[in-house]
Scaffold this motif. Structure first.
Motif, PDB file in Angstrom:
ATOM      1  N   LEU A 205       0.789  -1.385  -0.016  1.00 58.29           N
ATOM      2  CA  LEU A 205      -0.019  -0.003   0.115  1.00 58.29           C
ATOM      3  C   LEU A 205       0.841   1.307   0.002  1.00 58.29           C
ATOM      4  CD1 LEU A 205      -2.617  -1.104   2.600  1.00 58.29           C
ATOM      5  CD2 LEU A 205      -3.051  -0.495   0.188  1.00 58.29           C
ATOM      6  N   GLY A 206       1.947   1.407   0.707  1.00 54.99           N
ATOM      7  CA  GLY A 206       2.944   2.347   0.797  1.00 54.99           C
ATOM      8  C   GLY A 206       2.290   3.437   1.748  1.00 54.99           C
ATOM      9  N   VAL A 207       1.490   2.899   2.676  1.00 54.97           N
ATOM     10  CA  VAL A 207       0.775   4.106   3.603  1.00 54.97           C
ATOM     11  C   VAL A 207       1.846   3.859   4.897  1.00 54.97           C
ATOM     12  CG1 VAL A 207      -1.162   3.819   2.826  1.00 54.97           C
ATOM     13  CG2 VAL A 207      -0.682   2.227   4.685  1.00 54.97           C
ATOM     14  N   PRO A 208       1.568   5.140   5.799  1.00 51.45           N
ATOM     15  CA  PRO A 208       2.368   4.925   6.936  1.00 51.45           C
ATOM     16  C   PRO A 208       2.230   3.701   7.952  1.00 51.45           C
ATOM     17  CG  PRO A 208       1.505   7.200   6.517  1.00 51.45           C
ATOM     18  CD  PRO A 208       1.166   6.127   5.643  1.00 51.45           C
ATOM     19  N   GLY A 209       3.408   3.156   8.646  1.00 46.89           N
ATOM     20  CA  GLY A 209       3.141   2.142   9.309  1.00 46.89           C
ATOM     21  C   GLY A 209       3.306   0.614   8.680  1.00 46.89           C
ATOM     22  N   GLU A 210       3.000   0.668   7.541  1.00 49.80           N
ATOM     23  CA  GLU A 210       2.967  -0.590   6.693  1.00 49.80           C
ATOM     24  C   GLU A 210       4.356  -1.434   6.859  1.00 49.80           C
ATOM     25  OE1 GLU A 210       1.360  -2.426   2.496  1.00 49.80           O
ATOM     26  OE2 GLU A 210       2.673  -0.677   2.349  1.00 49.80           O
ATOM     27  N   LYS A 211       5.357  -0.678   6.440  1.00 48.66           N
ATOM     28  CA  LYS A 211       6.667  -1.309   6.598  1.00 48.66           C
ATOM     29  C   LYS A 211       7.134  -1.648   8.039  1.00 48.66           C
ATOM     30  CE  LYS A 211      11.434  -0.379   5.227  1.00 48.66           C
ATOM     31  NZ  LYS A 211      12.434   0.793   4.569  1.00 48.66           N
ATOM     32  N   ASP A 212       6.866  -0.875   8.970  1.00 53.76           N
ATOM     33  CA  ASP A 212       6.920  -1.195  10.309  1.00 53.76           C
ATOM     34  C   ASP A 212       6.492  -2.419  10.875  1.00 53.76           C
ATOM     35  OD1 ASP A 212       8.479   1.290  10.355  1.00 53.76           O
ATOM     36  OD2 ASP A 212       6.466   2.532  11.051  1.00 53.76           O
ATOM     37  N   TYR A 213       5.053  -2.880  10.598  1.00 57.21           N
ATOM     38  CA  TYR A 213       4.557  -3.909  10.779  1.00 57.21           C
ATOM     39  C   TYR A 213       4.757  -5.143   9.923  1.00 57.21           C
ATOM     40  CZ  TYR A 213       3.181  -0.569  14.464  1.00 57.21           C
ATOM     41  OH  TYR A 213       3.290   0.530  15.383  1.00 57.21           O
ATOM     42  N   ILE A 214       5.344  -5.055   9.042  1.00 56.95           N
ATOM     43  CA  ILE A 214       5.283  -6.421   8.091  1.00 56.95           C
ATOM     44  C   ILE A 214       5.961  -7.517   8.711  1.00 56.95           C
ATOM     45  CG2 ILE A 214       6.536  -7.335   6.187  1.00 56.95           C
ATOM     46  CD1 ILE A 214       6.466  -4.651   4.691  1.00 56.95           C
ATOM     47  N   GLY A 215       5.228  -8.444   8.876  1.00 55.03           N
ATOM     48  CA  GLY A 215       5.442  -9.765   9.905  1.00 55.03           C
ATOM     49  C   GLY A 215       5.017  -9.714  11.252  1.00 55.03           C
ATOM     50  N   ALA A 216       4.551  -8.519  11.582  1.00 54.18           N
ATOM     51  CA  ALA A 216       4.334  -8.117  12.858  1.00 54.18           C
ATOM     52  C   ALA A 216       2.767  -7.725  13.034  1.00 54.18           C
ATOM     53  CB  ALA A 216       4.952  -7.381  13.652  1.00 54.18           C
ATOM     54  N   GLY A 217       2.038  -8.153  12.283  1.00 52.54           N
ATOM     55  CA  GLY A 217       0.564  -7.834  11.965  1.00 52.54           C
ATOM     56  C   GLY A 217       0.132  -7.716  10.579  1.00 52.54           C
ATOM     57  N   VAL A 218       1.181  -7.119   9.614  1.00 52.21           N
ATOM     58  CA  VAL A 218       0.891  -6.949   8.354  1.00 52.21           C
ATOM     59  C   VAL A 218       1.539  -7.943   7.326  1.00 52.21           C
ATOM     60  CG1 VAL A 218       1.227  -5.464   6.247  1.00 52.21           C
ATOM     61  CG2 VAL A 218       0.806  -4.699   8.502  1.00 52.21           C
ATOM     62  N   HIS A 219       0.550  -8.706   6.445  1.00 53.99           N
ATOM     63  CA  HIS A 219       0.982  -9.838   5.853  1.00 53.99           C
ATOM     64  C   HIS A 219       0.637 -10.008   4.408  1.00 53.99           C
ATOM     65  CE1 HIS A 219       2.031 -11.565   9.910  1.00 53.99           C
ATOM     66  NE2 HIS A 219       0.792 -11.244  10.150  1.00 53.99           N
ATOM     67  N   PHE A 220       1.279 -10.939   3.632  1.00 61.76           N
ATOM     68  CA  PHE A 220       0.981 -10.911   2.191  1.00 61.76           C
ATOM     69  C   PHE A 220       0.788 -12.153   1.832  1.00 61.76           C
ATOM     70  CE2 PHE A 220       3.385  -7.246   3.149  1.00 61.76           C
ATOM     71  CZ  PHE A 220       2.722  -6.172   2.458  1.00 61.76           C
ATOM     72  N   CYS A 221       0.575 -13.291   2.779  1.00 55.16           N
ATOM     73  CA  CYS A 221       0.408 -14.766   2.538  1.00 55.16           C
ATOM     74  C   CYS A 221      -0.582 -15.311   3.572  1.00 55.16           C
ATOM     75  CB  CYS A 221       1.729 -15.270   2.445  1.00 55.16           C
ATOM     76  SG  CYS A 221       1.387 -17.245   2.116  1.00 55.16           S
ATOM     77  N   ALA A 222      -1.689 -15.465   3.321  1.00 56.89           N
ATOM     78  CA  ALA A 222      -2.608 -16.104   4.194  1.00 56.89           C
ATOM     79  C   ALA A 222      -2.491 -17.465   4.764  1.00 56.89           C
ATOM     80  CB  ALA A 222      -4.182 -16.083   3.796  1.00 56.89           C
ATOM     81  N   THR A 223      -1.788 -18.214   3.714  1.00 53.53           N
ATOM     82  CA  THR A 223      -1.499 -19.506   3.866  1.00 53.53           C
ATOM     83  C   THR A 223      -0.211 -19.685   4.848  1.00 53.53           C
ATOM     84  OG1 THR A 223      -2.302 -20.156   1.660  1.00 53.53           O
ATOM     85  CG2 THR A 223      -1.097 -21.732   2.763  1.00 53.53           C
TER      86      THR A 223
END
Length: 409
Positions: A205-223
């Motif tokens: 998305l490129g919005v504030p906070g996205e990069k900070d929480y990747i793997g800690a709440g923000v994911h790209f693979c549901a499986t």
């Protein structure tokens, strides 16, 4: 993968833990994650293992061996992955390891060519980490991504294709009368033809906070990450096939899945849409634009979004969100050797050849591809046939040069 009983000790905020989790997920390796900030027994185990230390991630394998803060290369070695090719020269080198790449590899190998496949993550591509593939011909009940990937990998091996995974290609270019492919491990391989089939990855998305929480709440693979949210509410961003299908998958674990859709309707296929709209576990919110992610204690807990019609700002409190808003081509390493379109996809002729003779592209990375699994496999086969004609011409040219050289002597 046959590996079981692997335990990864870490925290939600640890960047190396996120990297290791991503790597294991891409290799379709099952593991249990123990958050040592919440699990005191897990923390005590790590300290005992390290004689008082608390370096993370600490990964313990089924044979009792442990790796502390391992690199991806060390993980690959422990998992028994092939990371270095047996030869220096091949008829065909394929960059990428998804259905397009492996289909081309099978066709090339069946024609008697020496084929090397180099994949940066796990063989099988995105199809391999999809929960269920239910639109591929020949599987009336559908097939899991894992099973599909394992079948095509085994078929490739049966024809003698050499497969490397966890190897990132950083450059493709011309080398005298041949081409070269170079990995970030420092290995360089040469070939008479190269096929780029690196696919695409989910956009951010490129919005504030996205990069900070990747793997800690923000994911790209549901499986990969959905099971971590068993019994907890989650959200999915997107309205296409991937978003809708992954949201439906998440209802296996989550009591409530909120689907945040930027547009005024879902663009997925009708079967998937009907499944979501009729599910009591699904909450679909249209005309919704996510503007920021916020968290607490180094983990996501709030999604801030705007109603695109009214401008009203609202908050959604969930510990996990999955982003599926489209695909971006994995083409950057090849921009100097192949012409790209405005979106970064590789441009080719009808023969799948790029702007450089002998270098081909097919699948999701190619401009004009349909981004469907069945067409990805079809493009792999079609590209292989074009490559076969190129290699035959190359062989004839090489033989002609040799005869001229002999005559001149």
């Amino acid at each position: 993968m046959s590996h079981t009983n692997i335990k990864l000790y870490g925290t939600d905020w640890c960047s190396d833990c996120k990297r290791s989790k991503k790597f294991l997920g891409e290799q379709r390796v099952h593991y249990d994650f123990i958050n040592i900030e919440e699990d005191k027994e897990g923390q005590a185990f790590v300290q005992k293992l390290q004689n008082g230390g608390l370096t993370i991630p600490t990964i313990v394998f089924e044979d009792g061996a442990a790796l502390i803060e391992p690199s991806n290369a060390e993980l690959a070695a422990k998992l028994g992955l092939e990371t270095k090719a047996r030869c220096e020269f091949y008829d065909l080198i394929i960059v990428g390891g998804g259905p397009t790449a492996l289909t081309s590899a099978i066709y090339g190998a069946r024609d008697g060519y020496d084929v090397l496949v180099i994949e940066r993550s796990g063989l099988g591509g995105q199809a391999g980490i999809t929960e269920l593939l239910d639109n591929y011909p020949g599987f009336p009940e559908g097939v899991t991504g894992t099973e599909f990937a394992e079948r095509i990998i085994e078929q490739s091996k049966r024809y003698g294709v050499e497969l490397l995974s966890a190897q990132n290609v950083v450059a493709v270019g011309n080398d005298e009368d041949a081409h070269f492919v170079e990995t970030d491990s420092g290995y360089r391989y040469r070939s008479n033809a190269v096929l780029i089939a690196t696919g695409s990855t989910y956009k951010r998305l490129g919005v504030p906070g996205e990069k900070d929480y990747i793997g800690a709440g923000v994911h790209f693979c549901a499986t990969c990450d959905g099971p971590f949210y068993k019994g907890r509410k989650v959200a999915v961003i997107g309205g296409g096939n991937s978003a809708v299908e992954e949201a439906a998958f998440l209802t296996r674990f989550s009591p409530k899945v909120t689907l945040l859709v930027r547009g005024s309707e879902l663009t997925a296929n009708k079967i998937a849409v009907d499944k979501v709209l009729n599910s009591p576990q699904m909450d679909v919110r249209f005309n919704t634009e996510v503007v920021e992610f916020k968290g607490k204690d180094n983990h996501l807990d709030t999604v801030i979004y705007k109603n695109r019609k009214t401008g009203e700002i609202s908050e959604l409190h969930v510990p996990g969100i999955f982003v599926f808003i489209g695909l971006a081509p994995n083409s950057i390493p090849f921009k100097d050797i192949a012409k790209l379109d405005a979106q970064g996809f590789i441009m080719t002729g009808i023969d799948f050849q790029t702007s450089t003779e002998g270098i081909f592209a097919a699948g999701d990375v190619r401009s004009g591809s349909t981004k469907q699994l069945v067409s990805a496999a079809g493009e792999g086969a079609a590209a292989a046939l074009s490559i076969r004609e190129h290699l035959r011409g190359h062989d004839a040219h090489t033989m002609e040069k040799a005869l001229v050289g002999t005559a001149s002597n």
